[in-house]
Scaffold this active site. Structure first.
Site, PDB file in Angstrom:
ATOM      1  N   ARG A  84     -36.002  14.441 -30.400  1.00 35.50           N
ATOM      2  CA  ARG A  84     -37.105  14.664 -29.441  1.00 35.50           C
ATOM      3  C   ARG A  84     -37.791  16.350 -29.598  1.00 35.50           C
ATOM      4  NH1 ARG A  84     -37.856  12.727 -24.137  1.00 35.50           N
ATOM      5  NH2 ARG A  84     -36.513  14.286 -23.384  1.00 35.50           N
ATOM      6  N   ASP A  85     -37.183  17.199 -30.189  1.00 38.29           N
ATOM      7  CA  ASP A  85     -37.808  18.375 -30.291  1.00 38.29           C
ATOM      8  C   ASP A  85     -37.674  19.183 -31.534  1.00 38.29           C
ATOM      9  OD1 ASP A  85     -39.261  20.593 -29.381  1.00 38.29           O
ATOM     10  OD2 ASP A  85     -37.356  21.580 -28.646  1.00 38.29           O
ATOM     11  N   LEU A  86     -37.998  18.112 -32.636  1.00 37.37           N
ATOM     12  CA  LEU A  86     -37.994  18.850 -34.118  1.00 37.37           C
ATOM     13  C   LEU A  86     -39.177  19.687 -34.323  1.00 37.37           C
ATOM     14  CD1 LEU A  86     -36.957  15.407 -35.987  1.00 37.37           C
ATOM     15  CD2 LEU A  86     -35.690  17.551 -35.691  1.00 37.37           C
TER      16      LEU A  86
END
Length: 244
Positions: A84-86
């Protein structure tokens, strides 16, 4: 989440959990492997600033990077973990062998655990957030990671990020302007074209048709139409990875 990814060579390894001492004895610390090198973000920025010129990644370099990232993300997804935060800042590049390590799972979630009901604001980093996140959908799964990987892939070959905006509303507008809107989605008479301009931003001299097919599949507007990490690795473009 790190424990669930144990054994994945593309995810930073959790060594142990240590308790603090003295007045800090109630604090817990995650002890992770140390990667000697820079973040992928730093590598990209250094190429853009070198002697005032821009040196994008070659297609073979991009393919090697994406093969590692897609392989790592596919294993994460197989274990029910969504990062969810690549983004390039959350990918470490080992200086010795160039091995990539995904890190910072602070926003990661399990696909089997429902999202918190009090979750009101979209979480992630502007520029790499999928349209469904920007539209406020709560039950977002693995496709949000795939979208982020598409943005990273474009970072490697384009002169600048696809969506450099900090404002989330403006980013959504930029996504619509760049990718267009599918025929089955109606935005009323807003003058938005259904034609994608992605090829203009990533021309063929920087990315072959086979590579563009991968990029386009990662950046599908509808998450149901987006490639999975496993499916992306089976695309013809990666058939030449062993020869790079």
């Amino acid at each position: 989440m790190l424990a669930a990814c144990a054994g994945n060579p593309a995810v930073v390894r959790l060594r142990e959990v240590a308790r603090g001492r003295g007045s800090d004895m109630h604090d817990l610390h995650l002890v992770m492997e140390y990667v000697v090198g820079r973040s992928l973000h730093d590598v990209i920025v250094s190429r853009r600033r070198r002697n005032g010129h821009h040196y994008p990644f070659s297609e073979s370099e991009t393919r090697r990077v994406m093969a590692q990232l897609l392989g790592g993300v596919s294993t994460m997804h197989a274990h029910g973990v969504v990062h969810r935060d690549l983004k390039p800042g959350n990918v470490l590049v080992g200086s010795e062998h160039g091995r990539l390590k995904i890190c910072d799972l602070g926003l990661a979630r399990s696909v089997v655990v429902p999202p918190p009901t009090d979750d009101t604001d979209p979480e992630g980093t502007p520029g790499y957030m999928a349209p469904e996140l920007l539209l406020g959908e709560k039950d977002c799964g693995t496709p949000v990671d795939v979208w982020a990987l598409g943005c990273i892939m474009a970072d490697l070959v384009a002169e600048q990020p696809l969506f450099p905006e900090e404002d989330l509303c403006q980013q959504l507008i930029s996504i619509v302007n760049l990718l267009g809107i599918p025929d089955d989605v109606s935005l009323m008479p807003l003058g938005v074209s259904g034609l994608s301009k992605l090829r203009e931003r990533v021309p063929e001299e920087r990315l072959s048709p086979a590579g563009f097919d991968v990029l386009q599949g990662l950046l599908e507007y509808n998450p149901k139409d987006r490639l999975t990490a496993v499916a992306a690795l089976k695309m013809p473009w990666f058939a030449g990875a062993k020869d790079d």
